[in-house]
Structure formats: C-alpha cells, structure tokens
Scaffold this motif. Sequence first.
Motif, PDB file in Angstrom:
ATOM      1  N   LYS A  77       0.838  -1.211   0.000  1.00  0.00           N
ATOM      2  CA  LYS A  77       0.000   0.000   0.000  1.00  0.00           C
ATOM      3  C   LYS A  77       0.874   1.264   0.000  1.00  0.00           C
ATOM      4  CE  LYS A  77      -4.390   1.482   0.697  1.00  0.00           C
ATOM      5  NZ  LYS A  77      -5.528   1.042  -0.121  1.00  0.00           N
ATOM      6  N   PHE A  78       1.970   1.200   0.771  1.00  0.00           N
ATOM      7  CA  PHE A  78       2.928   2.305   0.720  1.00  0.00           C
ATOM      8  C   PHE A  78       4.335   1.726   0.645  1.00  0.00           C
ATOM      9  CE2 PHE A  78       4.566   2.139   5.058  1.00  0.00           C
ATOM     10  CZ  PHE A  78       3.548   1.496   5.751  1.00  0.00           C
ATOM     11  N   GLY A  79       5.326   2.610   0.396  1.00  0.00           N
ATOM     12  CA  GLY A  79       6.687   2.148   0.130  1.00  0.00           C
ATOM     13  C   GLY A  79       7.355   1.492   1.319  1.00  0.00           C
ATOM     14  N   LYS A  80       7.633   2.314   2.366  1.00  0.00           N
ATOM     15  CA  LYS A  80       8.394   1.781   3.482  1.00  0.00           C
ATOM     16  C   LYS A  80       8.010   2.494   4.759  1.00  0.00           C
ATOM     17  CE  LYS A  80      13.188   1.464   5.233  1.00  0.00           C
ATOM     18  NZ  LYS A  80      12.730   0.742   6.384  1.00  0.00           N
ATOM     19  N   LEU A  81       8.000   1.720   5.850  1.00  0.00           N
ATOM     20  CA  LEU A  81       7.798   2.332   7.161  1.00  0.00           C
ATOM     21  C   LEU A  81       9.167   2.791   7.669  1.00  0.00           C
ATOM     22  CD1 LEU A  81       5.871   2.972   9.549  1.00  0.00           C
ATOM     23  CD2 LEU A  81       6.403   0.707  10.468  1.00  0.00           C
ATOM     24  N   HIS A  82       9.251   4.046   8.084  1.00  0.00           N
ATOM     25  CA  HIS A  82      10.506   4.602   8.583  1.00  0.00           C
ATOM     26  C   HIS A  82      10.996   3.770   9.785  1.00  0.00           C
ATOM     27  CE1 HIS A  82      13.577   7.435   9.532  1.00  0.00           C
ATOM     28  NE2 HIS A  82      12.954   8.037  10.533  1.00  0.00           N
ATOM     29  N   ASP A  83      12.310   3.629   9.910  1.00  0.00           N
ATOM     30  CA  ASP A  83      12.900   2.736  10.912  1.00  0.00           C
ATOM     31  C   ASP A  83      12.698   3.193  12.361  1.00  0.00           C
ATOM     32  OD1 ASP A  83      13.735   1.005   9.015  1.00  0.00           O
ATOM     33  OD2 ASP A  83      15.799   1.755   8.907  1.00  0.00           O
ATOM     34  N   TYR A  84      12.258   4.420  12.562  1.00  0.00           N
ATOM     35  CA  TYR A  84      12.075   4.926  13.926  1.00  0.00           C
ATOM     36  C   TYR A  84      10.680   5.505  14.085  1.00  0.00           C
ATOM     37  CZ  TYR A  84      17.163   4.744  13.981  1.00  0.00           C
ATOM     38  OH  TYR A  84      18.467   4.327  13.901  1.00  0.00           O
ATOM     39  N   PHE A  85      10.140   5.407  15.311  1.00  0.00           N
ATOM     40  CA  PHE A  85       8.959   6.231  15.598  1.00  0.00           C
ATOM     41  C   PHE A  85       9.358   7.334  16.575  1.00  0.00           C
ATOM     42  CE2 PHE A  85       8.315   3.059  19.068  1.00  0.00           C
ATOM     43  CZ  PHE A  85       8.003   3.887  20.139  1.00  0.00           C
ATOM     44  N   TYR A  86       8.562   8.389  16.576  1.00  0.00           N
ATOM     45  CA  TYR A  86       8.837   9.584  17.383  1.00  0.00           C
ATOM     46  C   TYR A  86       7.665   9.771  18.327  1.00  0.00           C
ATOM     47  CZ  TYR A  86      12.124  10.429  13.588  1.00  0.00           C
ATOM     48  OH  TYR A  86      13.131  10.305  12.689  1.00  0.00           O
ATOM     49  N   VAL A  87       7.951  10.070  19.584  1.00  0.00           N
ATOM     50  CA  VAL A  87       6.850  10.105  20.537  1.00  0.00           C
ATOM     51  C   VAL A  87       7.101  11.120  21.662  1.00  0.00           C
ATOM     52  CG1 VAL A  87       7.728   8.261  22.027  1.00  0.00           C
ATOM     53  CG2 VAL A  87       5.255   8.630  21.833  1.00  0.00           C
ATOM     54  N   ALA A 128      15.929  12.249   7.069  1.00  0.00           N
ATOM     55  CA  ALA A 128      15.834  10.805   6.821  1.00  0.00           C
ATOM     56  C   ALA A 128      15.062  10.507   5.534  1.00  0.00           C
ATOM     57  CB  ALA A 128      15.178  10.130   8.012  1.00  0.00           C
ATOM     58  N   GLY A 129      14.638  11.540   4.837  1.00  0.00           N
ATOM     59  CA  GLY A 129      13.931  11.327   3.577  1.00  0.00           C
ATOM     60  C   GLY A 129      12.522  10.783   3.742  1.00  0.00           C
ATOM     61  N   VAL A 130      11.899  11.097   4.858  1.00  0.00           N
ATOM     62  CA  VAL A 130      10.524  10.642   5.064  1.00  0.00           C
ATOM     63  C   VAL A 130       9.578  11.531   4.255  1.00  0.00           C
ATOM     64  CG1 VAL A 130       8.676  10.443   6.792  1.00  0.00           C
ATOM     65  CG2 VAL A 130      10.996   9.677   7.336  1.00  0.00           C
ATOM     66  N   ASP A 131       8.596  10.902   3.586  1.00  0.00           N
ATOM     67  CA  ASP A 131       7.694  11.650   2.701  1.00  0.00           C
ATOM     68  C   ASP A 131       6.399  12.059   3.390  1.00  0.00           C
ATOM     69  OD1 ASP A 131       9.253  11.272   0.189  1.00  0.00           O
ATOM     70  OD2 ASP A 131       8.863   9.160   0.649  1.00  0.00           O
ATOM     71  N   ALA A 132       5.946  11.234   4.332  1.00  0.00           N
ATOM     72  CA  ALA A 132       4.650  11.506   4.957  1.00  0.00           C
ATOM     73  C   ALA A 132       4.647  10.936   6.374  1.00  0.00           C
ATOM     74  CB  ALA A 132       3.514  10.898   4.146  1.00  0.00           C
ATOM     75  N   VAL A 133       3.719  11.407   7.167  1.00  0.00           N
ATOM     76  CA  VAL A 133       3.666  11.030   8.578  1.00  0.00           C
ATOM     77  C   VAL A 133       2.255  10.631   8.947  1.00  0.00           C
ATOM     78  CG1 VAL A 133       3.689  12.060  10.888  1.00  0.00           C
ATOM     79  CG2 VAL A 133       5.631  12.411   9.370  1.00  0.00           C
ATOM     80  N   VAL A 134       2.148   9.559   9.737  1.00  0.00           N
ATOM     81  CA  VAL A 134       0.871   9.265  10.381  1.00  0.00           C
ATOM     82  C   VAL A 134       1.013   9.732  11.829  1.00  0.00           C
ATOM     83  CG1 VAL A 134      -0.711   7.461  11.166  1.00  0.00           C
ATOM     84  CG2 VAL A 134       0.303   7.313   8.888  1.00  0.00           C
TER      85      VAL A 134
END
Lengths: 437, 349
Positions: free
Chosen positions: B304-314, B339-345
């Motif tokens: 559904k999407f490319g890749k889940l970023h290796d870290y989460f932020y909280v 880190a080249g992240v395109d979008a955020v949930v």
Amino acid sequence: MRLEMGNFHVKDIVFGDTLSYSNGVLTVNKEELLNYVKEEEPGIITADLRIVRPGDKVRLCPVKEAIEMRCKVSGKSTGIFPGVTSPMAQAGDGRTHALKGCSLIVVGEHMGGFQDGVIDMAGKYQDNTIFGDMVNLVFVADTNEDFERFEQQKKNKALRWGGMKLAEYIGQCVKDLEPEDMEVFDLPPVTERSAEVNALPGVVYVLQPQTQMETMGYNTLIYGWDGNHMLPTFMHPNELLDGCMVSGSFMPTSSKISTYEFAVNPMVKKLMEQHGKTINFLGVIMSTLNVKMNEKDRCAKMLALMASNLGAVGAVVAEEGYGNPDVDYTAALVELEKIGIKTVGISDEATGRDGGSQPLVSMNPMTDALVSTGNVSQLYELEPMEVIGELEALARDGNSGGWEGSIHEDGSVTMENNGMFCCNHISGFSKKTCADF
Amino acid sequence: MTKKAIHYINQFFGQVGGEEAADSKPIFHSELVGCSNMLNQMMPDVEVTHTIVCGDNYVTNHTDVALEEILGWLEKQEFDLFFAGPAFMAGRYGVGCGLVCKAVKERFDVPVITSMNEENPGVEQFKTEAYVFQGGRKATFMKDDMEKMAAFAQKIVKGEDLKPAAEEGYFPRGVRFEIPHPEGTMAADRVIDMLVKKLNGEKFLSELVIPKMDKIPPAPAVKDLSKMKIALVSSSGVVPVENPDRIQSASATKWGKYDISKLDKLPQGVFKTIHAGFDPAAMCAVPDRGIPVDAMRFWEKEGKFGKLHDYFYVTVGTGTTQAYAAKFGREIAADLKEAGVDAVVLTST
C-alpha cells in the motif's frame, strides 16, 4: 422550589467528649468519629483526625477532597448526598443545616496520585485556596485499596466516601439547633414568574463538570450517576446547593471543583442574588466534558438549543478542567453565541512555564468575555512547613503539579499550580486572574 | 548596590549626524553621549557606563556584521541591563533598537529595555523580544519615554514585583502569567459584572483576549502512496518500558525516537505508555494502539505504501504546552526531512 439553608458559623473546632456545636465552637470526639468511619468504610486501615487553623504553619498533602459538614433537616432527601451516601431523592427543597466557614478535608496518610493536591494553612500560598482561610477538620487515613496503591490515577473511593459520611455524621450535631442565620433559595418554575422578572434577560448557568474518564469510579457524580453517561440536563440551582454533586477523582487538582464548592457554589449564589434585579435566572444546564469529538459536538449543540428553548439570552459557562476539555468549553461558548446567546466563560489557563503558550487548547474569537481564574503552569515556591500526610506523595506518586526533585532537602517545595488543591476555584471563589506581561 | 547598564542610540542622537551619517559603523563611548546622560541621572541604582552609537542604515542593512561588532565589544564589558532608544516613530531606528536588544538578550540574557511609538514597525517585530515601552511620536517625548524605561529598570534592580505589561507601560511580550486580581474581586463577581455589561450592550473587558491564530498551511497531498516512506509520530506516550529518555507523564518537555526496524509490532512488556491523561491499561496491553506498527507493517507488506521509517517519534500530549509542542514539531520535522521521510501518520490520544 424552596430551600432553606440554616447556617452555623464555626469559629473554631476542638476535640472533646461529645460531638456538639455551641457558640461558634464545634466539638468533636476523635475516637467516636474514627470508630464510625472505620465501621462505615472497612477499607480504611489507619486513620487520624487533626484540626488546622488559618495561620498554622501546616501543609496538607496529598489532599483528596474537601466537604462542607451538613445535615438534612427536612425535604425529600434524607441525606446530604442523595444517590451517593443516602437513597436517591430530589435535592434542593426543605431545610438543610450547614457548618459554615469550615470544612472537612480528606488527606492520604501516605499515597497520592495525579489528581491530589496541596493546601498550605500559612505563608505565601495560604490564600491561594479558600481552605487556607478556614478552620478545617482533617481526616488523614490510609486504605487497603492495594489495586491502586501504586497507580497514578486513583479512585480514592474509601477515603472520599469516608469523608462524605464523616461530614454528614458531624453535621447531625446541628440538626435540632436553631440556625444563626438562614439563606432562602426560592426560584419558581420558569413559566411561573412575574412579568417584571420575565422582562429581565433570561440567563442559564452551564456547568461542565469533569466527566472524561471512560472507566467508572473517577468522574464527577450527579445524584451518584457518572457524568460520563449524561447528556446536557436542565436542573434547578437548589439541587446543586443541596448536594446533588460529588467531586470526582480525576485530572489535575487545581482545575477541579471540590464537593465543598459544588454545594457552596458562589456562581450559583451570585446568579440567584441577581435574579429579579438584573437577570431572570432560568436555571442550570448540567453538561459534561467528553473525550471524543462527536461527543463534544453533540453536547455543545444540545446545550445551546436547550438554552435557546428556555428563552435564555445570556449564559455563564464554567469548565472544570483544562487542556482537552477546553475544546468542549470553547465549543459550548461558540454554539451559544452562534444562536445569539451572550456568553461569559469562567475557567483557568495553561500558558506554560515560560508563559508563552496558547492559554486554551481551543480558542475562537467569538468567545469575547472570559474570566480567568489562574494559570495551571505557574511555578510556586513553598516554604518548609510541618506536613500532615506525606509530602513525598507530591514528587513520588505522579502528582500533576509535582515531579522528582520538587521537594528540597529543607522541606521547601517547587511545584506547578496544577498540584495545589482546587486553587483555581472555577466554582467562582478564585481571587486570581492572568495578565499579559 | 549599583547595577551597570549600557545604552544603544543611533547616529542622530549620538551626535554623529543626520541621514548622511546613517551608514556609520558602531562607535563605543566610555564617556556618555547625549541622552545617555539624562537616562543615567534618572536611575539612583543603575549606572549607565557606556553609550553605543550606530547608524540606522548600517545596523539594518548590514545586520550580521553590525551585531558581530557590537556583541564582540559587549563580551568585554560588565553590565546587568541593556537600553536602546527611545526610537519614537523612527522606523529604522526602532528596528535597529529591536535587532540589538534581541541579540543582546540572546547572548547575555540580561533585561533589555527600549521604547517606541505604537506606529513604529519595530514594535510588531520586536515586542516579544524586549521590553518595548509605549513611547511618544517624536523626540519632544524624550524625557517622558526615558523616565518610563528608567523607572522600570529601577524596579528590576531592586527586585520589586513587576506588574503586567499594561500597568508598566510596555507592549505585551506574548507571555501570560497568573496574578492576584488587582481589586481582589472574586471570580463569580467578575462574571456577573461582565455578564450584566454584555447583556446591556455596555463595554466590558475580557480577562483573556483571544489572539489571532497561527495558520499552518497543510503540506500538499502525497502523489503516489506506493512509493512513500512513512513515519509514525505520536503524542501517546508509548516508549520502551524503561522510558530511557525520561519523558514526563504530563507537561512533557522532551520527545523520544525509538528503533522499530526489526519489529512487526510493539510487544507488551517491551513497550508501554507513560501518558497520564487517560487510563493506560489498554494501551500498555497493546502498545500498537498508541503507535500502530502492526497495522503499518501489514499495509507495508501489502504494498500500500513504500516503506515504514525505521524509527517512531513520541512525546506525551497531556498538559504539554503549545510552545513545547511546536518545538517538538520543528525538531522532529527536521529529523524526518533528513531521513527522507515523505509523509507522517500522527496518532494522538
């Protein structure tokens, strides 16, 4: 509905052989009261009673509740907290006797939590809570509620119920005495008012008690019913003044309304006082505070329409809390304003340690008349004092205004307003405000 | 005990010249110049030791160089307070005072005091950076304006309680604090007073004036989800059980970043929530309900999407101030961009 409030003005509380009231002095028998409360609330394992007076260099911590000591003399209800400590019955009619100028304060002997607070009876912060300026009987106890001993959020059930029962037991001592003065609260049904009164602007008091906890046992109670399960409800102000509400055990204490204040509600009293003079006080819309957006929206829209159906042209909205519930608060004010009802809001602010943060989570320029009762993020520096309870609870047990390092070696304290017991007095007692610097 | 202050003025008041001298570089006087003398005489407990004179054009057109010179010289001085102006309605002078005050405040963390007329553009630009006193329109107000600045400085050095902006006479700096109500009036009485006035169409003063909001434009929509690298960011307080960064349970002042590159979900007992604004039981049992790694891995595998970023932020949302939230947002966004992240949930509670 007519409520007679027979007042007994307590100048001092002393320990003695017989529970009695005479010439401004309330005498209590410590052993009798402790035996009574332990029998009523078997969860209480150790307990003590102390008396503190304004100016005593004493700090109470962790404070869980404050209650006015009263008894019901006549009327439909047989107790001072119907639906909670006595059978369900309508509050607000007949006669109630109250010990004024004093309160019963419930303090944890050891364990505190997010929702508990501090009261100073002397020093810089004595006047920050109304309880610092009155003589108090302090019920300090520990319970066997091990399931929540180390929980940050505590229901504090045994202690809170113990406090209510003690307040009523003590209040009985003035049941058969002649009150020193009498307040009469007599507000006829909205359709049975004189032409002169009807010509005055109709005003409702919209109260948003703290009811956001989804798990039962923490929220403000209305006749013993968890407010989380309510929709906006029209009530008679006398019901509040006569004990239909019991304060919850959830959220930072400085924004809470204690059970004492729900019943001695100065906002209700001022509105009653103005009734027939400057306003036509239509009554109370008891609303709620919710966590889900659709619940917030539903309540705001329903309460506005209820006000409109009652013919209100003015409304006072009070929010018990801050942060997330600011959304409900602003929504209520905006929905009322949208249909032409002129509003005044009363609540506190959270401007952050540096004062630079948005004071309410949700803001709308339509809310153009707001009374501010304090700032939850304000830093307080408390001098060392003798402690009743356990000061460590402020730093150790996740109190909303304390943290690891809050308590200094000499017993002085650095804390946020958040943790001072009901000190923003959203009931209307607050003598604080906020200003731009 | 006398405190020391340094006073900044422009080329005109510093007696270098008018418009023709507006490009003059900073001059540092150990003998007070012009209005610095008057300011010095107004304060029994503050000694103005130096005057800095600088051309308005120089400080506004060559700001970096000018500030470097001024701050470099100040490094060698001892001072407890800093004054600039008054600048009246003179726009470039006002901006110059603001620029210097802001830089001095940031570098030396001393009280910085200036004065401008409300129509001076320097007010809007610098009122949150310095005590900008409400000044007159022109130099005939010199004495009045300096008296206000001097009286306030006296209060600061004597450790007196500083009153709200409106009372002291400076433009509000965008901060609010709790005070005892000036007349000691109970809130319920204030409500009645405001209500009756509002109902009668009379003027009333709200205790909290709702300011204009920052409107942050939303980022453009993602074009092709199947190629996007997506990160999870959350205010749910879900952290490794030992809470290694000691993020607070309420009123957070920190955020954390945790590796999920080898995880398909957040196991109970390895992660938990430390958030104090709700009943944590359900989220501690299934930490993915705060940070939905499980669902994201599912959709990642489905393509559904490319890749889940290796870290989460909280961080923790409850009681956390807007200032900190915005700071976290800026810091996290910078990290995500790098880190080249395109979008955020973004999950909240």
